[in-house]
Design a protein around this motif. Structure first.
Motif, PDB file in Angstrom:
ATOM      1  N   LYS A 221      21.245   5.135 110.960  1.00  0.00           N
ATOM      2  CA  LYS A 221      22.382   5.986 110.627  1.00  0.00           C
ATOM      3  C   LYS A 221      22.490   6.050 109.108  1.00  0.00           C
ATOM      4  O   LYS A 221      23.183   5.243 108.472  1.00  0.00           O
ATOM      5  CB  LYS A 221      23.658   5.441 111.256  1.00  0.00           C
ATOM      6  CG  LYS A 221      23.625   5.457 112.790  1.00  0.00           C
ATOM      7  CD  LYS A 221      24.913   4.902 113.376  1.00  0.00           C
ATOM      8  CE  LYS A 221      24.877   4.937 114.899  1.00  0.00           C
ATOM      9  NZ  LYS A 221      26.103   4.367 115.507  1.00  0.00           N
ATOM     10  N   LYS A 223      23.784   8.126 106.781  1.00  0.00           N
ATOM     11  CA  LYS A 223      25.035   8.363 106.062  1.00  0.00           C
ATOM     12  C   LYS A 223      25.952   7.147 106.109  1.00  0.00           C
ATOM     13  O   LYS A 223      26.562   6.772 105.107  1.00  0.00           O
ATOM     14  CB  LYS A 223      25.744   9.590 106.632  1.00  0.00           C
ATOM     15  CG  LYS A 223      25.007  10.899 106.353  1.00  0.00           C
ATOM     16  CD  LYS A 223      25.786  12.101 106.881  1.00  0.00           C
ATOM     17  CE  LYS A 223      25.050  13.398 106.553  1.00  0.00           C
ATOM     18  NZ  LYS A 223      25.791  14.596 107.046  1.00  0.00           N
ATOM     19  N   MET A 224      26.038   6.521 107.282  1.00  0.00           N
ATOM     20  CA  MET A 224      26.904   5.351 107.417  1.00  0.00           C
ATOM     21  C   MET A 224      26.392   4.192 106.572  1.00  0.00           C
ATOM     22  O   MET A 224      27.165   3.531 105.871  1.00  0.00           O
ATOM     23  CB  MET A 224      26.996   4.916 108.885  1.00  0.00           C
ATOM     24  CG  MET A 224      27.894   3.706 109.118  1.00  0.00           C
ATOM     25  SD  MET A 224      27.926   3.183 110.842  1.00  0.00           S
ATOM     26  CE  MET A 224      28.763   4.578 111.591  1.00  0.00           C
ATOM     27  N   THR A 225      25.083   3.953 106.645  1.00  0.00           N
ATOM     28  CA  THR A 225      24.487   2.852 105.884  1.00  0.00           C
ATOM     29  C   THR A 225      24.676   3.053 104.387  1.00  0.00           C
ATOM     30  O   THR A 225      25.064   2.136 103.662  1.00  0.00           O
ATOM     31  CB  THR A 225      22.991   2.727 106.200  1.00  0.00           C
ATOM     32  OG1 THR A 225      22.808   2.529 107.606  1.00  0.00           O
ATOM     33  CG2 THR A 225      22.368   1.561 105.447  1.00  0.00           C
ATOM     34  N   THR A 227      26.938   4.863 102.864  1.00  0.00           N
ATOM     35  CA  THR A 227      28.350   4.732 102.509  1.00  0.00           C
ATOM     36  C   THR A 227      28.736   3.259 102.364  1.00  0.00           C
ATOM     37  O   THR A 227      29.427   2.877 101.407  1.00  0.00           O
ATOM     38  CB  THR A 227      29.242   5.400 103.577  1.00  0.00           C
ATOM     39  OG1 THR A 227      28.916   6.792 103.666  1.00  0.00           O
ATOM     40  CG2 THR A 227      30.719   5.251 103.209  1.00  0.00           C
ATOM     41  N   TRP A 228      28.279   2.422 103.289  1.00  0.00           N
ATOM     42  CA  TRP A 228      28.573   0.990 103.206  1.00  0.00           C
ATOM     43  C   TRP A 228      27.949   0.358 101.969  1.00  0.00           C
ATOM     44  O   TRP A 228      28.500  -0.580 101.388  1.00  0.00           O
ATOM     45  CB  TRP A 228      28.092   0.275 104.467  1.00  0.00           C
ATOM     46  CG  TRP A 228      29.084   0.329 105.577  1.00  0.00           C
ATOM     47  CD1 TRP A 228      28.988   1.045 106.739  1.00  0.00           C
ATOM     48  CD2 TRP A 228      30.357  -0.338 105.623  1.00  0.00           C
ATOM     49  NE1 TRP A 228      30.117   0.866 107.497  1.00  0.00           N
ATOM     50  CE2 TRP A 228      30.966   0.024 106.850  1.00  0.00           C
ATOM     51  CE3 TRP A 228      31.031  -1.191 104.757  1.00  0.00           C
ATOM     52  CZ2 TRP A 228      32.225  -0.455 107.221  1.00  0.00           C
ATOM     53  CZ3 TRP A 228      32.285  -1.665 105.130  1.00  0.00           C
ATOM     54  CH2 TRP A 228      32.863  -1.308 106.344  1.00  0.00           C
TER      55      TRP A 228
END
Length: 328
Positions: A221, A223-225, A227-228
């Motif tokens: 993922k 985008k999620m990774t 962002t984190w």
């Protein structure tokens, strides 16, 4: 030439490449050792215990920021807003403390705010599709402006901060003779080392920097990774801010100015590629020590702060050129 000789020659070539690869990996450590030797020759007081402890205390702030920056640069990104995030979260934390919020709770909230600000960077980049350089440049301006608006351009200080043992202990205290900021830096290093090199999140981080499209196809993922990763950068910047305001007993609106350059320099000097996908957080630790040793050594020798900026700039250029050569 017989087949055996060809295989032997091929094996020798591979061994030579492995040797030079390992030698290149030791480059930052060797550079630090040489720098320490040269500095000691020019001023023997460099190796005084008090000076070394002071050096490590100074390195701790840049080290914390650089650890978070390592994750960002490993993805091929950049975060220019770390210094401004430090200033804004420091100001908000100082205001909470002077308003009566318990010190440790205020600092925890400040660190969480840093994570939120980092997350904003991540969302602008992943959801908005903005280039990391442009996105973080814009938020750097916004966060810095918000700090000046919030503080009205004046430092935030108060008797509560001077009287609070917990507040003073974070930036000025000692634990078994070791400055607390150094302990905080080492603990953060261990946690992030495990996260980056021993856990799935770290493998995802390297995958993003190596080939983002391939990472997406493999089920990461993206985008999620990503962002984190920017959340981590924000948390580390605000944590550094907590140490800084404790050392100064105040929050300065211009705090953190230029800190992004020192953090990027530490990461690059540590061997992390600006193109992403290659590097280690241990190298960043060594890079931060190199920057700190340069600053400390030049101060001991009596070099003007104006010339110090020039020297650090030259060092960064050399590091970038070496990185480009390794990537070629």
């Amino acid at each position: 030439m017989t087949r055996a000789k060809v295989e032997q020659k091929s094996s020798e070539s591979v061994n030579q490449k492995n040797f030079f690869s390992q030698l290149a990996g030791l480059g930052p450590v060797l550079a630090l050792v040489v720098l320490v030797i040269i500095t000691t020759m020019m001023n023997s007081s460099f190796l005084d215990v008090n000076n070394l402890l002071n050096l490590l205390r100074q390195v701790s702030i840049n080290g914390l920021i650089a650890f978070g920056m390592t994750f960002v640069i490993l993805t091929g990104g950049i975060d220019l807003s770390v210094g401004a995030m430090l200033a804004l979260t420091s100001a908000l934390t100082a205001m909470m403390i002077t308003s009566g919020v318990p010190t440790l709770l205020a600092m925890l909230i400040g660190i969480l705010i840093g994570g939120v600000l980092g997350g904003i960077n991540g969302l602008i980049i992943t959801k908005g599709g903005a280039a990391p350089f442009i996105a973080s440049l814009a938020t750097m301006t916004i966060f810095r402006g918000a700090t000046y608006v919030f503080t009205d351009g004046n430092p935030i200080t108060g008797k509560v901060m001077n009287d609070s043992f917990a507040f003073q202990f974070i930036g000025r205290g000692y634990f078994f003779g070791i400055p607390v900021p150094v302990i905080i830096m080492i603990v953060a290093f261990i946690i992030l080392y495990i996260l980056l090199h021993k856990m799935t999140f770290g493998r995802k981080t390297y995958a993003l920097g190596g080939n983002e499209k391939a990472a997406f196809v493999s089920g990461i993922k993206v985008k999620m990774t990503k962002t984190w990763i920017y959340v981590i950068s924000g948390i580390m910047s605000s944590a550094a801010g907590m140490v800084l305001i404790s050392r100064l007993s105040s929050a300065q609106p211009d705090a953190g100015t230029g800190f992004e350059m020192d953090a990027i320099a530490a990461v690059v000097l540590g061997g992390t590629s600006l193109a992403g996908g290659r590097g280690r957080i241990f190298g960043t630790f060594i890079g931060a020590l190199i920057i700190g040793t340069l600053n400390n050594g030049m101060n001991l020798i009596g070099i003007s702060s104006f010339y110090q900026q020039i020297v650090k700039g030259i060092v960064i250029i050399i590091a970038v050129l070496l990185d480009r050569r390794k990537s070629a």
